[in-house]
Design an enzyme around this catalytic site. Sequence first.
Site, PDB file in Angstrom:
ATOM      1  N   ASP A  91       2.107 -13.541   1.353  1.00 13.39           N
ATOM      2  CA  ASP A  91       3.346 -12.964   0.819  1.00 13.39           C
ATOM      3  C   ASP A  91       4.516 -13.337   1.760  1.00 13.39           C
ATOM      4  OD1 ASP A  91       4.917 -11.321  -0.799  1.00 13.39           O
ATOM      5  OD2 ASP A  91       4.350  -9.471   0.248  1.00 13.39           O
ATOM      6  N   HIS A  92       5.748 -13.096   1.316  1.00 13.69           N
ATOM      7  CA  HIS A  92       6.972 -13.327   2.117  1.00 13.69           C
ATOM      8  C   HIS A  92       6.822 -14.038   3.463  1.00 13.69           C
ATOM      9  CE1 HIS A  92       9.734 -10.834  -0.271  1.00 13.69           C
ATOM     10  NE2 HIS A  92       8.746  -9.965  -0.380  1.00 13.69           N
ATOM     11  N   ASP A 140      10.289 -17.332   1.216  1.00 14.46           N
ATOM     12  CA  ASP A 140      11.412 -16.503   0.783  1.00 14.46           C
ATOM     13  C   ASP A 140      12.678 -16.931   1.509  1.00 14.46           C
ATOM     14  OD1 ASP A 140      13.279 -14.620   0.186  1.00 14.46           O
ATOM     15  OD2 ASP A 140      12.181 -12.909   1.015  1.00 14.46           O
ATOM     16  N   GLY A 195      10.088  -1.116  -1.038  1.00 16.36           N
ATOM     17  CA  GLY A 195       9.985   0.102  -0.239  1.00 16.36           C
ATOM     18  C   GLY A 195      10.497  -0.189   1.167  1.00 16.36           C
ATOM     19  N   GLY A 200       8.252  -5.178  -5.031  1.00 18.13           N
ATOM     20  CA  GLY A 200       8.659  -3.766  -5.022  1.00 18.13           C
ATOM     21  C   GLY A 200       7.933  -2.976  -6.093  1.00 18.13           C
ATOM     22  N   SER A 204       5.764  -0.624  -6.074  1.00 15.73           N
ATOM     23  CA  SER A 204       5.533   0.826  -5.917  1.00 15.73           C
ATOM     24  C   SER A 204       6.674   1.600  -6.548  1.00 15.73           C
ATOM     25  CB  SER A 204       5.495   1.217  -4.431  1.00 15.73           C
ATOM     26  OG  SER A 204       4.498   0.511  -3.767  1.00 15.73           O
ATOM     27  N   ASN A 263       3.622  -7.095  -6.975  1.00 13.74           N
ATOM     28  CA  ASN A 263       3.278  -6.807  -5.578  1.00 13.74           C
ATOM     29  C   ASN A 263       3.376  -5.314  -5.315  1.00 13.74           C
ATOM     30  OD1 ASN A 263       3.304  -9.559  -5.343  1.00 13.74           O
ATOM     31  ND2 ASN A 263       4.719  -9.632  -3.625  1.00 13.74           N
ATOM     32  N   VAL A 264       2.329  -4.756  -4.747  1.00 13.56           N
ATOM     33  CA  VAL A 264       2.318  -3.325  -4.448  1.00 13.56           C
ATOM     34  C   VAL A 264       2.006  -3.128  -2.963  1.00 13.56           C
ATOM     35  CG1 VAL A 264       1.312  -1.086  -5.000  1.00 13.56           C
ATOM     36  CG2 VAL A 264       1.505  -2.842  -6.788  1.00 13.56           C
TER      37      VAL A 264
HETATM   38  P1  13P Z   1       6.577  -2.169  -2.353  1.00 10.05           P
HETATM   39  O1  13P Z   1       6.242  -1.956  -0.922  1.00 10.05           O
HETATM   40  O2  13P Z   1       7.876  -1.596  -2.718  1.00 10.05           O
HETATM   41  O3  13P Z   1       5.459  -1.801  -3.258  1.00 10.05           O
HETATM   42  O4  13P Z   1       6.760  -3.751  -2.506  1.00 10.05           O
HETATM   43  C1  13P Z   1       5.755  -4.615  -2.083  1.00 10.05           C
HETATM   44  C2  13P Z   1       6.204  -6.026  -2.123  1.00 10.05           C
HETATM   45  O5  13P Z   1       6.993  -6.419  -2.925  1.00 10.05           O
HETATM   46  C3  13P Z   1       5.611  -6.941  -1.128  1.00 10.05           C
HETATM   47  O6  13P Z   1       6.085  -8.228  -1.272  1.00 10.05           O
END
Ligand code: 13P
Length: 304
Positions: free
Chosen positions: A82-83, A114, A196, A232, A234, A253-254
Amino acid sequence: MAINTKETMLLARQHETVIPAFNVPHLPMLKPIVQAIVDENSVAMIEVARVEWEKFCSQSLEAVAGEYRKYADTKHTMLHLDHVPVVDEDYKAVDYLPIIDRAIKAGFGSVMVDASRLSFEENAAATKKAADKAHAAGIPCEAELGAVMGHESGQMMPYEEIFATKAGFTDLEEAKLFVEKSGCDWLSVAVGNIHGAIADATRDQKKPTARLDVDHIAALYKATGIPLVLHGGSGIDPEYIRAGIKAGITKINVGTEVRQAYEAAMRESGDDIEAGRKAVYGAVRQLISETLRIAGTRTLLFGE
Ligand code: 13P
């Protein structure tokens, strides 16, 4: 047989379903995440972002890959980076290409670069460099266009203001051009979603309930023709998530929701890892079966 990431994402799109990607900010979270995915007969990614080894406790991408090799069930799970920011949440430049190289070496099945904090042209150019590397290794590359807010330290614009003004939303024309120029395989979009918080002072707070501009998602999917990614994940109203999936979201993505469940259980139990793992297991099962309603995607996508 192990599932292939690129193919699985395209299949998920065809079936209008979603592949969740669960972040691992603490290494012990990985095992119960895999178990929950398998027990829901579902298909999902395990992912880690640079910020999670820099500011949380996942140590390194290699440490997560090691834990993944111990516990993964590759009929159900895939490993994603991720990122990898080109400019990070503290606005510092990152030497990002060596991180992509390390991920390829460690066996990640896909990566995300990113460069969304840079200008359109700079973002497209930086993404192309990462995508070329990923493709040479035979794996897909995700990129981001628009501003999914929340990771930056400092005050964020109030959520209702973001949604009303569409601040940072991914632009349609730019999205089409960006995909052509950068060669990315999946695109993370800003459509009402926010990350988050990760700053020390705010990381325990509950996220505001986000909504999504579903028409904009549909238009972005039509313009780009590639799987869209919702960061994002969550705390978004589930009705909006399900409508967003139909409109083009193929990966969600959570992070925060599962991390906070783990950290709360660890605090309450006096750092009992098994109590933390149990909380993660419950949170992931609930997300798959109740929030996303995607139990059984293994059979839906692969017929077995
Ligand atoms: P949240 O932490 O808001 O669930 O987002 C996770 C995310 O997008 C990781 O790339």
